[in-house]
Design a protein around this motif. Structure first.
Motif, short mmCIF file in Angstrom:
data_model
loop_
_atom_site.label_atom_id
_atom_site.label_comp_id
_atom_site.label_asym_id
_atom_site.label_seq_id
_atom_site.Cartn_x
_atom_site.Cartn_y
_atom_site.Cartn_z
N TRP A 171 0.70 -1.08 0.15
CA TRP A 171 0.02 -0.05 0.20
C TRP A 171 0.74 1.29 -0.07
CZ3 TRP A 171 -4.57 -2.06 -0.42
CH2 TRP A 171 -5.95 -1.20 -0.63
N PRO A 172 1.99 1.40 0.88
CA PRO A 172 2.57 2.79 1.11
C PRO A 172 3.23 3.28 -0.48
CG PRO A 172 3.21 1.35 2.70
CD PRO A 172 2.31 0.48 1.87
N LYS A 173 3.22 2.35 -1.24
CA LYS A 173 3.91 2.63 -2.53
C LYS A 173 2.82 3.56 -3.32
CE LYS A 173 5.36 0.54 -7.12
NZ LYS A 173 5.75 -0.66 -7.84
N TYR A 174 1.74 3.46 -2.95
CA TYR A 174 0.53 4.36 -3.67
C TYR A 174 0.12 5.39 -2.83
CZ TYR A 174 0.78 -0.04 -6.29
OH TYR A 174 1.33 -1.22 -7.01
N GLY A 175 0.77 6.12 -2.13
CA GLY A 175 0.62 7.27 -1.47
C GLY A 175 0.54 7.50 0.10
N HIS A 176 -0.16 6.20 0.70
CA HIS A 176 0.01 6.24 2.33
C HIS A 176 -0.15 4.86 2.97
CE1 HIS A 176 -4.37 5.40 2.25
NE2 HIS A 176 -4.37 6.07 1.10
N PRO A 177 0.21 4.66 4.16
CA PRO A 177 -0.17 3.20 4.66
C PRO A 177 -1.45 2.82 4.50
CG PRO A 177 1.36 4.58 5.89
CD PRO A 177 0.89 5.67 5.03
N LEU A 178 -1.64 1.54 4.55
CA LEU A 178 -2.96 0.97 4.60
C LEU A 178 -3.53 1.17 6.26
CD1 LEU A 178 -5.26 -0.70 3.46
CD2 LEU A 178 -3.94 -2.81 4.36
N ASP A 179 -4.79 1.82 6.08
CA ASP A 179 -5.71 2.07 7.32
C ASP A 179 -6.86 1.42 7.11
OD1 ASP A 179 -6.82 3.01 9.65
OD2 ASP A 179 -6.70 5.20 8.90
N PRO A 180 -7.19 0.17 7.75
CA PRO A 180 -8.39 -0.31 7.52
C PRO A 180 -9.50 0.10 8.24
CG PRO A 180 -6.60 -1.98 8.41
CD PRO A 180 -6.13 -0.63 8.53
N ASP A 181 -9.05 1.32 9.18
CA ASP A 181 -10.33 1.96 9.62
C ASP A 181 -10.96 3.14 8.76
OD1 ASP A 181 -10.40 0.40 12.19
OD2 ASP A 181 -8.77 1.76 13.05
N ASP A 182 -9.96 3.60 7.62
CA ASP A 182 -10.55 4.58 6.84
C ASP A 182 -11.34 3.96 5.63
OD1 ASP A 182 -9.55 7.13 5.24
OD2 ASP A 182 -9.57 5.63 3.78
N PHE A 183 -12.39 4.43 5.43
CA PHE A 183 -13.43 4.03 4.53
C PHE A 183 -13.11 3.57 3.30
CE2 PHE A 183 -17.30 4.53 1.99
CZ PHE A 183 -18.20 3.27 2.31
N THR A 184 -12.40 4.36 2.70
CA THR A 184 -11.91 4.39 1.31
C THR A 184 -10.96 2.86 1.44
OG1 THR A 184 -11.80 6.70 0.85
CG2 THR A 184 -10.52 5.28 -0.68
N ASP A 185 -9.95 2.87 2.13
CA ASP A 185 -9.06 1.76 2.30
C ASP A 185 -9.72 0.52 2.63
OD1 ASP A 185 -7.05 3.48 1.75
OD2 ASP A 185 -5.86 3.26 3.59
N ALA A 186 -10.81 0.64 3.51
CA ALA A 186 -11.58 -0.58 3.87
C ALA A 186 -12.33 -1.08 2.76
CB ALA A 186 -12.62 -0.24 5.21
N GLN A 187 -12.74 -0.58 1.79
CA GLN A 187 -13.78 -0.77 0.94
C GLN A 187 -12.70 -1.42 -0.32
OE1 GLN A 187 -15.88 2.92 -0.68
NE2 GLN A 187 -17.72 1.67 -0.35
N ALA A 188 -11.66 -0.69 -0.45
CA ALA A 188 -10.45 -1.48 -1.47
C ALA A 188 -10.07 -2.81 -0.84
CB ALA A 188 -9.54 -0.36 -1.72
N LEU A 189 -9.72 -2.68 0.37
CA LEU A 189 -9.20 -4.09 1.02
C LEU A 189 -10.40 -5.19 0.83
CD1 LEU A 189 -7.08 -5.39 2.68
CD2 LEU A 189 -8.24 -4.51 4.54
N ALA A 190 -11.79 -4.74 0.97
CA ALA A 190 -12.58 -5.91 0.80
C ALA A 190 -12.73 -6.26 -0.70
CB ALA A 190 -13.96 -5.44 1.35
N ALA A 191 -12.61 -5.41 -1.54
CA ALA A 191 -12.55 -5.60 -2.92
C ALA A 191 -11.66 -6.67 -3.28
CB ALA A 191 -12.91 -4.33 -3.71
N ILE A 192 -10.34 -6.23 -2.79
CA ILE A 192 -9.13 -7.18 -3.23
C ILE A 192 -9.28 -8.51 -2.61
CG2 ILE A 192 -6.66 -7.48 -2.98
CD1 ILE A 192 -6.45 -4.35 -2.77
N ALA A 193 -9.87 -8.57 -1.50
CA ALA A 193 -10.15 -9.90 -0.49
C ALA A 193 -11.05 -10.58 -1.42
CB ALA A 193 -10.35 -9.81 0.64
N ARG A 194 -12.20 -10.01 -1.95
CA ARG A 194 -13.12 -10.76 -2.65
C ARG A 194 -12.71 -11.16 -4.01
NH1 ARG A 194 -16.42 -8.53 -6.44
NH2 ARG A 194 -15.89 -6.46 -5.65
N ILE A 195 -11.77 -10.34 -4.78
CA ILE A 195 -11.61 -10.88 -6.09
C ILE A 195 -10.56 -12.01 -6.02
CG2 ILE A 195 -10.22 -10.02 -8.15
CD1 ILE A 195 -11.84 -7.09 -7.53
#
Length: 239
Positions: A171-195
């Motif tokens: 994640w940090p390569k793309y701007g900032h560390p992964l924050d599971p509590d952040d809504f945008t990061d949480a949505q992206a994380l869920a999408a990656i896990a599902r796919i």
């Protein structure tokens, strides 16, 4: 492709440093000083990674393994000479190779498997055979080979925690560390896990496409829209 098998293949290539050495070995020819880091990588692992072609004959498998072993051994020898680590050169340079990893070993017929077993016995080199789940049952039909099998291990897809561990380092390569509590990061994380469903190779492919999409659109945040756009460019079946 079975997700666990894809994870094993990628891990095996990385372990052997084949992602660094494959091009040099395929385009074998005059060497350059820029090749020395690759020699060092091969010397650290002393491993050959081999994928037989579909319908490979036993002779082709033998010739391929011999050729790769000689090439990797030559690279290791160059490294040892360059670093001054070589005290006495072995009579047989192939002795430098201590492990052979054979991917897609389901493609090997009985004669090719016997050739691999004989190579294991003669050169005292360790062998790892990667195949689809249940391949050990096939090997059990060949007593000479099966008696030498140390263990069979089935790898499973990445767990939720393992997947998060991997993503936290991407994640940090793309701007900032992964924050599971952040809504945008949480949505992206869920999408990656599902796919990806824990398929490590698919995670890698997905991130390659995500990076391309973000560069084209001048984005600096991973969103579920970016993930879905990347997914649409990959042939990965229904998820």
């Amino acid at each position: 492709m079975d997700p666990s098998k894809a994870n094993i293949q990628l891990s095996a290539r990385r372990y052997a440093n084949w992602h660094k050495a494959e091009r040099l070995l395929e385009e074998w020819g005059p060497r350059d000083d820029s090749d020395f880091p690759i020699y060092a990588a091969l010397a650290r692992k002393r491993t050959v990674f081999y994928t037989p072609a579909v319908l490979s004959t036993p002779r082709q498998v033998r010739d391929d393994l011999t050729g790769l072993t000689v090439q990797v051994s030559a690279c290791i020898d160059e490294h040892l000479i360059n670093t001054g680590e070589l005290q006495t050169r072995p009579r047989n340079l192939r002795k430098y190779v201590e492990l052979i990893i054979i991917d897609e070993s389901d493609r090997l017929n009985a004669t090719a498997l016997e050739m691999v077993r004989d190579h294991y016995d003669r050169d005292n080199v360790a062998v790892i055979l990667i195949g689809m789940p249940g391949i050990e049952k096939r090997f059990s039909r060949y007593p000479q080979l099966y008696s030498r099998v140390g263990f069979a291990h089935e790898y499973r897809p990445l767990s939720k925690d393992e997947l998060r561990f991997v993503l936290e380092r991407r994640w940090p390569k793309y701007g900032h560390p992964l924050d599971p509590d952040d809504f945008t990061d949480a949505q992206a994380l869920a999408a990656i896990a599902r796919i990806t469903r824990g398929n490590f190779r698919l995670v890698d492919r997905l991130f390659t496409q995500m990076e391309r999409i973000m560069q084209i659109n001048e984005l600096n945040t991973i969103t579920d829209d970016v993930v879905e756009a990347a997914r649409s460019t990959l042939v990965i079946g229904i998820t």
